[in-house]
Structures are given as structure tokens and as C-alpha cells.
Design an enzyme around this catalytic site. Sequence first.
Site, PDB file in Angstrom:
ATOM      1  N   ARG A  57      43.003  47.513 -23.514  1.00 20.45           N
ATOM      2  CA  ARG A  57      42.188  46.296 -23.415  1.00 20.45           C
ATOM      3  C   ARG A  57      40.734  46.626 -23.744  1.00 20.45           C
ATOM      4  O   ARG A  57      40.263  46.334 -24.822  1.00 20.45           O
ATOM      5  CB  ARG A  57      42.340  45.710 -22.005  1.00 20.45           C
ATOM      6  CG  ARG A  57      41.908  44.288 -21.870  1.00 20.45           C
ATOM      7  CD  ARG A  57      42.436  43.618 -20.612  1.00 20.45           C
ATOM      8  NE  ARG A  57      41.974  44.238 -19.359  1.00 20.45           N
ATOM      9  CZ  ARG A  57      42.256  43.759 -18.147  1.00 20.45           C
ATOM     10  NH1 ARG A  57      43.007  42.696 -18.011  1.00 20.45           N
ATOM     11  NH2 ARG A  57      41.808  44.363 -17.064  1.00 20.45           N
TER      12      ARG A  57
ATOM     13  N   MET B 138      48.051  13.328 -12.645  1.00 19.87           N
ATOM     14  CA  MET B 138      46.855  14.177 -12.673  1.00 19.87           C
ATOM     15  C   MET B 138      46.266  14.371 -11.281  1.00 19.87           C
ATOM     16  O   MET B 138      45.880  15.475 -10.908  1.00 19.87           O
ATOM     17  CB  MET B 138      45.812  13.551 -13.605  1.00 19.87           C
ATOM     18  CG  MET B 138      44.634  14.461 -13.891  1.00 19.87           C
ATOM     19  SD  MET B 138      43.370  13.698 -14.911  1.00 19.87           S
ATOM     20  CE  MET B 138      44.196  13.543 -16.475  1.00 19.87           C
TER      21      MET B 138
ATOM     22  N   LYS C 193       0.843  -1.203   0.000  1.00 18.70           N
ATOM     23  CA  LYS C 193       0.000   0.000   0.000  1.00 18.70           C
ATOM     24  C   LYS C 193       0.875   1.247   0.000  1.00 18.70           C
ATOM     25  O   LYS C 193       0.580   2.243  -0.666  1.00 18.70           O
ATOM     26  CB  LYS C 193      -0.931   0.005   1.208  1.00 18.70           C
ATOM     27  CG  LYS C 193      -2.012  -1.056   1.125  1.00 18.70           C
ATOM     28  CD  LYS C 193      -2.757  -1.166   2.453  1.00 18.70           C
ATOM     29  CE  LYS C 193      -3.720  -2.356   2.419  1.00 18.70           C
ATOM     30  NZ  LYS C 193      -4.245  -2.656   3.766  1.00 18.70           N
TER      31      LYS C 193
ATOM     32  N   HIS D 243       0.714  -6.185  18.137  1.00 19.83           N
ATOM     33  CA  HIS D 243      -0.346  -7.189  18.331  1.00 19.83           C
ATOM     34  C   HIS D 243      -1.225  -6.774  19.489  1.00 19.83           C
ATOM     35  O   HIS D 243      -0.734  -6.366  20.533  1.00 19.83           O
ATOM     36  CB  HIS D 243       0.272  -8.557  18.689  1.00 19.83           C
ATOM     37  CG  HIS D 243       1.329  -8.996  17.736  1.00 19.83           C
ATOM     38  ND1 HIS D 243       2.663  -8.835  17.992  1.00 19.83           N
ATOM     39  CD2 HIS D 243       1.240  -9.583  16.523  1.00 19.83           C
ATOM     40  CE1 HIS D 243       3.369  -9.314  16.974  1.00 19.83           C
ATOM     41  NE2 HIS D 243       2.514  -9.771  16.072  1.00 19.83           N
TER      42      HIS D 243
HETATM   43  C1  LIG Z   1      41.894  42.170 -11.970  1.00 20.49           C
HETATM   44  C2  LIG Z   1      41.670  43.616 -11.974  1.00 20.49           C
HETATM   45  C3  LIG Z   1      41.985  44.393 -10.850  1.00 20.49           C
HETATM   46  C4  LIG Z   1      42.699  43.855  -9.641  1.00 20.49           C
HETATM   47  O1  LIG Z   1      44.079  43.753  -9.902  1.00 20.49           O
HETATM   48  P1  LIG Z   1      45.116  43.381  -8.752  1.00 20.49           P
HETATM   49  O2  LIG Z   1      46.440  43.569  -9.368  1.00 20.49           O
HETATM   50  O3  LIG Z   1      44.870  41.964  -8.400  1.00 20.49           O
HETATM   51  O4  LIG Z   1      44.852  44.283  -7.624  1.00 20.49           O
HETATM   52  C5  LIG Z   1      41.613  45.712 -10.878  1.00 20.49           C
HETATM   53  N1  LIG Z   1      41.017  46.249 -11.947  1.00 20.49           N
HETATM   54  C6  LIG Z   1      40.729  45.549 -13.063  1.00 20.49           C
HETATM   55  C7  LIG Z   1      40.076  46.200 -14.211  1.00 20.49           C
HETATM   56  C8  LIG Z   1      41.059  44.200 -13.119  1.00 20.49           C
HETATM   57  O5  LIG Z   1      40.796  43.500 -14.229  1.00 20.49           O
END
Ligand SMILES: *Cc1c(COP(=O)(O)O)cnc(C)c1O
Length: 506
Positions: free
Chosen positions: A272, A448, A62, A106
Amino acid sequence: MIVGHGIDAQIISQVSAVAERRPGFVDVILTPAERAVYDARKGKHRQEFLAGRFSIKEAYSKAIGTGIGSQAHWQDIEILPNEAGQPVMVKHPRQNQVVVHISISHTGDTVHSSVILEKAVTSSVAGENHEKVANQAVISTRRPAWIEISASAIAQNIATVRELTGTHHFIAIVKANAYGHGLAQVVTAAKQANVDGFGVATIDEGIWLRQYGVMEPIFILGVTPADYVDDLVAHQLIPVVTSEAWLDAVSCKLSRQATLVLSIGVDTGMGRIGIRHQEELQRVVEKINQNDQLILKGIGMHFATADEKDQTYYQQQVKTWHKLVDNLPLPSNIWYHLANSATSLWHEQPSHDAIRVGAAMYGFNPSGKEITTDKLTPALSLKAELVHVKKVAAGTAISYGATYTTTQPEWIGTLPLGYADGYARQLQGMYGLLPDGRHVEMIGRIAMDQMMVRLPEDMPIGTVITLVGKVGQEEITLAGLADHLNTIPYEVATSLSTRLPRKLVK
Ligand SMILES: *Cc1c(COP(=O)(O)O)cnc(C)c1O
């Protein structure tokens, strides 16, 4: 979670009457092991036993929602007395899926029984959570190899950098699993140290922080594709405006009434991401100022050479910044965030508003060997226990490629981590620290998931070997490993895999 419940009652004399009429009945109901218990009993006890087993097998059927004979047969279920004489279910068809609670009692000529099926939280049948786990990494919590993060080291480093810079806002950079240190552990420590904001590289890292309960501003340092604008709004994350085109794309996709908080990225020479031209910056600021749905929280830049002795390029970036930013019609309460760790440690501050600090918070030198500092305390230790110890004769080869052969009888220890954990293959020949500070060399190829060390003598399994960290006066640093590997400590730290459990310690 309760997934089934069944109860049943039988009249004992009726069950035994059936058993007497049809002797085969007993063999249908009882397994051979139950039968042995039944045969050992006498008189009324024997009748009770048979009626009890019959009843509870009915109750079980059940509870699982079937009738006996369809999915479960009488003998699929076996109930034997434990040492205390209580009935326990030792075999049932759903053994792996559920915990079965049973009870038989029981009274007079009747026997009552009850079965409760509970889904075991920890048990997971193969494939049961298939969909859910498909995108999850394996979570490691049960390994004798681990990373310890010192909360006090992080707090101390934050305080040191705050004091050195006189900054109003400290943005803790926790991208890439907090530089491999462990996001949860570092965020917890940084929150205890009252940082003012966090910086991550990706939107997913930002969402993780929100789900972890972070209330502070969260800056996303990398470019966020405009498609994710709803997520930015929902989680109140601050993306970086890297171009006018990006701003236009995001503004288009922003739903009505949503507000998006932004920070402008200026490229003064890092090359960048970010805006490089005065006119574009001007237009971006105007567009943000004119749009009620857009709120500017910050503006920043990134230095390319703050960790170098030669300050020429650094000064050039500072100059470019002032030229680009000083005359912009910026709102008054935004954060100017320019400095990374190297800028915070070694330069006159270009702004006292906010700093974005990673390396220095973790306690490693952002400059490698170029400039040194004694102000920081490393927060990370990497440790592992010996899981296997043996004595081998002279002439014994160890590990892949048989690259190491003992020249005398030696004690060899095995550690349960390897290059997949971020302890690079090229670290063969590096050493670890015994609890008393003595060095033990990594011998043979690092595999690894395992590697071998030469021990000075027999040592117990479970002996802790420190691979990064301090033991007494002896210390192995991320920078030391980075040197050995011809790279920077950032790369060594971020290579430490999520397979290593992280623990926050004092
Ligand atoms: C990674 C990063 C940081 C930090 O850098 P540190 O050298 O670890 O203090 C600061 N600003 C930007 C834009 C980052 O990409």
C-alpha cells in the site's frame, strides 16, 4: 450578548395633554390591542398607560439605534399586560433576532422606561451564519435514533489486548470517526483507559484530536501531502515517511527552527504505502539522523493477512521486516509498531514496543468468520425508538416498491432511521430486538431515513428497538450485519453516518 439599550422618560400630564388636544395621537401610538387595554382603564391609570407606552416605544427605538419613523413605527411594537399585569413585548420588528427585556416605572408625574435587546444565542436568522456553517456537517443531537458507546467495553478490550501482547505502548486507532463509533466518545473512553497514543488516517483527523485536547502522540497512518508541513509542526502530528522523495519534499518546506516528528513506514508486503528497499530506507534514516529539525519517533509496518489461518504470508512479512530493519542505525528510544488487532490477538508478538489497534478495541472480530475470539466485548449499540405505530388490515402494502404485503391484520412500527444512517438497504429482512428480547423483522424496503418493523402487538411510541447490541441473552453484532451484507464489520461500522448522535455510556 447585549446588542442594544435604550432609556426614556416622559411627563405623564404632558402626554395626556397632547392626547386631549389631538385625539388621533392615541391611535398613532397604540395598536388596537393596546387601545382596548387603554380604553378599559380610568383616570390616572389611563394616563399612565398611554405615557408608559409612548415612553417605551421611544426607548425601543433608541435601543435599536434608530429614531421612530425610520425603521420602527409606533405600532410595530405591541406591549400588553401579561397575567400578572406586567408589560410584555408581544410584537416587535426584530422578533426573531433578539430577546427584548423591558421595564416601565411611574413616579409622581413621570414615567421611566428601559429596553435591553439581547441577541438570543440559540436563534439564528436564516443566512446569518452562512459563512460559518458552509463547511460544517449538520450536527444531530435531537433524534430518537442513536449510537451508544460503552466506555467499560472499550476499557476492557484495551486491557485484554494489553495483557495478551505485553505491549509497552498501546496506540488507539480512531480513524474514520473512530470506525464510525464517534470520535469524541471513543477518544474520551480511550484516554480514561490510559492509552499511550492515537492513530488517524488524515491530518484533519489529527488536528481535530489536538483541538479536542489530546496530548498523546498522534500518528497519521495515511500519506500527508508535503504542503501541510506547517500544520504538522503546529499541531505536533507524526506523519509517516513513505519514501525518500516524500522526506525530501517535506524537508524543503519545513520552516527554519521548526521541528517535525516522524515515523517511518516500511512496506514488507502490504503493498500500500511505505518504503520497500533497503538502500532507500538506509538513506532515509541517515537523512533524518543528520537533520536536527527532524526527530524520529517510530518505525512500523502493516500486516496483510494477520487475520487468516494460513500464516505463510504473515511469516514472510515478519522475515522481510527483520531483513530491512534490523541493521538500520535507528535512534534507541523510538517506537516499533507492527501489530494491528489481528496480530495482537492471534500471533506471537513481532515487537513488544507498540501496537496499533482498532477493531479489537471496539470489540469486533477483525477476522470475520475465519478465526473466532470470545475475548472481546462489542462497544457499540445502535438503537431507535418507534415513532409511529399502526394496525393495518391483511393485504396492506408497506414502503417503496410495495415489496411487502401483510397476509393478516398486523401491527406495524416505524423507526426514524434508514440507509442514509448506515443501516443498509440490503438489511431488509434483518431483525431488531424489543426491550424484552423478542425479534421484530424489518419489513418492506428500507428508505433513506425511515424503515418499518412488524410488531407482535400494539406497542407505545417511544419503545426502544435495538438494531445492534445486546438485550438480555439476545445479541445483534456488527459482524452479524456484515455477514448479512457480505462484507466485514469494519465497513458496517464506518458506514454509520454522523447523522446519528453518539452517546458515551458506562
Ligand atoms: C487501520 C489500521 C490499523 C488498525 O487495524 P485494526 O485491524 O482495526 O486493528 C493499524 N495500522 C494501520 C496502518 C491501519 O491503517
